[in-house]
Design a protein around this motif. Structure first.
Motif, PDB file in Angstrom:
ATOM      1  N   LEU A 129       4.987  -4.083   3.845  1.00 51.28           N
ATOM      2  CA  LEU A 129       5.169  -2.677   4.152  1.00 51.28           C
ATOM      3  C   LEU A 129       6.524  -2.130   3.904  1.00 51.28           C
ATOM      4  CD1 LEU A 129       3.865  -2.973   7.723  1.00 51.28           C
ATOM      5  CD2 LEU A 129       3.058  -1.295   6.236  1.00 51.28           C
ATOM      6  N   GLN A 133       9.345  -0.743   8.521  1.00 54.61           N
ATOM      7  CA  GLN A 133       7.866  -0.341   8.987  1.00 54.61           C
ATOM      8  C   GLN A 133       7.677  -1.364   9.824  1.00 54.61           C
ATOM      9  OE1 GLN A 133       5.955   2.473   8.716  1.00 54.61           O
ATOM     10  NE2 GLN A 133       7.898   3.536   8.206  1.00 54.61           N
ATOM     11  N   ASP A 134       7.562  -2.733   9.900  1.00 54.53           N
ATOM     12  CA  ASP A 134       7.070  -3.601  10.508  1.00 54.53           C
ATOM     13  C   ASP A 134       8.000  -3.839  11.729  1.00 54.53           C
ATOM     14  OD1 ASP A 134       9.197  -5.177   9.772  1.00 54.53           O
ATOM     15  OD2 ASP A 134       8.001  -6.454   8.710  1.00 54.53           O
ATOM     16  N   GLN A 135       9.047  -3.369  12.059  1.00 58.41           N
ATOM     17  CA  GLN A 135       9.975  -3.345  13.090  1.00 58.41           C
ATOM     18  C   GLN A 135      10.292  -4.844  13.511  1.00 58.41           C
ATOM     19  OE1 GLN A 135       9.226  -0.270  16.078  1.00 58.41           O
ATOM     20  NE2 GLN A 135       7.498   0.331  14.737  1.00 58.41           N
ATOM     21  N   ASN A 141       2.086  -6.418   8.524  1.00 60.12           N
ATOM     22  CA  ASN A 141       1.841  -6.645   7.241  1.00 60.12           C
ATOM     23  C   ASN A 141       0.365  -7.010   6.924  1.00 60.12           C
ATOM     24  OD1 ASN A 141       4.309  -6.025   5.410  1.00 60.12           O
ATOM     25  ND2 ASN A 141       5.238  -7.296   7.075  1.00 60.12           N
ATOM     26  N   TRP A 144      -2.138  -4.209   6.209  1.00 57.29           N
ATOM     27  CA  TRP A 144      -1.743  -3.435   4.933  1.00 57.29           C
ATOM     28  C   TRP A 144      -2.242  -4.402   3.780  1.00 57.29           C
ATOM     29  CZ3 TRP A 144      -1.397   0.059   1.700  1.00 57.29           C
ATOM     30  CH2 TRP A 144      -0.333   0.378   0.632  1.00 57.29           C
ATOM     31  N   LEU A 240       0.208   0.434  13.321  1.00 51.40           N
ATOM     32  CA  LEU A 240       1.520   0.745  13.347  1.00 51.40           C
ATOM     33  C   LEU A 240       1.690   1.902  14.481  1.00 51.40           C
ATOM     34  CD1 LEU A 240       1.342   1.584   9.353  1.00 51.40           C
ATOM     35  CD2 LEU A 240       2.879   0.102  10.809  1.00 51.40           C
ATOM     36  N   LYS A 244       4.736   1.762  17.541  1.00 52.79           N
ATOM     37  CA  LYS A 244       5.722   2.748  17.549  1.00 52.79           C
ATOM     38  C   LYS A 244       5.554   3.285  18.993  1.00 52.79           C
ATOM     39  CE  LYS A 244       5.875   4.283  12.745  1.00 52.79           C
ATOM     40  NZ  LYS A 244       5.331   5.382  11.872  1.00 52.79           N
TER      41      LYS A 244
END
Length: 373
Positions: A129, A133-135, A141, A144, A240, A244
């Motif tokens: 990613l 994005q994966d924080q 991952n 994805w 995802l 968030k």
């Protein structure tokens, strides 16, 4: 005397007429089958026809194998790499044994670049990613990576087994999926009903009851390839979105991506048969029995009498997390007498292909295993 002759003549005429009538009726009537078997649908008996008398036409034909492709996602870390090598080692051991429907194998490497084991393990390189994005939750991952693999790879089999690096296959595995219904292991800690309020953010009420979400993760799962092609993008987007969402992130923690897969399956209308015998997880599961996979995710701690000391480091222990930056060493000590079958069996199956004992040298050569210095 004349009357007697007339009487016998009448009897003969009557008999001839009766026989002729029966012949005419029989010729125009459907034949009744009194034999059991396929020609007599009303019969519930097994086919017992002597083939000399009548040969049944619907004897069972050999079933064509329904091969599935095994896919394992991995980073390029030492921790994931030694586990993948062991996993592939045991996959190869059982792949072509009787009862197996195990087809090809792919390590989906989501590091974005090749490594030193491309020749040893069939590998597809996926991009990670975008940064951030994966924080910090690297498991994001996984969906994805599956999206990329399903879009770009030439997968011959019609079914996919999603497995993990810390899985050890312990016997030839058949295809447990049936047509459009996948097969999955039920996890006791995946509880959609308990978290209904949070999950409704991602699985609205108009999509169905919360029980439509199966208590599963993405692994181990055997599912149709076309079904997984539908699920994978949804799985990625839902996971995802959940990461968030502060409430979802707090509620699900390290199993968030597992919930993401379960939700995505429900949204895309893919159901599963739950197989408790799919996998065991020592030390809580103590018998191997007819299980197919050993998942060594939990640490095993025992005293020298074979008593579990969970929560306390044992006199004998094995925990994969002890080797997050290095390969497990050669000649790890055997477990003490009295440990459960699952722990002892796992030890027998656990053999680091980086430093195989002499009895495994032939397989080491077969897999072209390269020693790391």
């Amino acid at each position: 005397m004349g009357n007697c002759g007339n009487f016998f003549n009448l009897i003969i005429i009557f008999s001839v007429a009766l026989i002729t009538y029966n012949i005419i009726i029989s010729a125009n009537a459907p034949l009744k089958q009194d034999f059991p078997g396929p020609s007599n649908p009303s019969s519930n008996r097994k086919i017992t026809i002597d083939p000399i008398i009548k040969m049944p036409t619907d004897l069972p034909k050999p079933q064509k194998k329904r091969l599935f492709h095994t896919a394992v996602t991995s980073s390029d870390s030492v921790y994931n790499t030694w586990q993948c090598r062991i996993m592939y080692y045991w996959f190869k051991k059982f792949q072509n044994q009787p009862g197996s429907e195990m087809g090809g194998f792919t390590r989906i490497l989501h590091s974005g670049s090749s490594d030193n084991f491309m020749d040893e393990i069939p590998t597809f390189v996926a991009q990670p990613l975008p940064s951030g994005q994966d924080q910090g939750y690297i498991v994001l991952n996984r969906p994805w990576a599956f999206v990329q693999w399903l879009e770009q790879a030439d997968i011959k089999e019609d079914y996919i087994l999603m497995a993990e690096p810390d899985h050890i296959i312990v016997k030839p595995m058949p295809n447990l999926a049936v047509d459009e219904i996948g097969a999955a292991f039920p996890f006791f800690y995946i509880e959609p009903k308990k978290y209904e309020t949070v999950l409704r953010k991602f699985f609205p009420e108009d999509k169905g009851p919360i029980t439509s979400i199966d208590p599963i993760g993405n692994s181990p799962v055997i599912v149709g390839k076309e079904s997984l092609k539908k699920i994978a993008p949804t799985w990625m987007n839902v996971s995802l979105a959940m990461k968030k969402d502060p409430e979802a992130d707090k509620a699900f923690g390290w199993v968030l991506e597992m919930y993401g897969y379960a939700i995505a399956s429900a949204l895309d209308g893919v159901g599963y048969t739950l197989y408790k015998d799919f996998m065991i997880q020592p030390p809580w599961d103590t018998e191997v029995g007819n299980k197919f996979i050993i998942h060594y995710t939990y640490g095993c701690d025992y005293d020298m009498k074979g008593k579990l000391t969970y929560g306390k480091i044992g006199e004998w222990r094995f925990d994969k997390r002890s080797y997050d930056n290095s390969y497990p060493p050669r000649n790890l000590p055997l477990p003490p007498p009295g440990v459960p079958d699952s722990v002892d069996f796992r030890w027998q199956q656990y053999e680091n292909p980086h430093c195989l004992p002499p009895l495994r040298l032939e397989l080491q050569q077969e897999l072209n295993i390269q020693k790391i210095h």
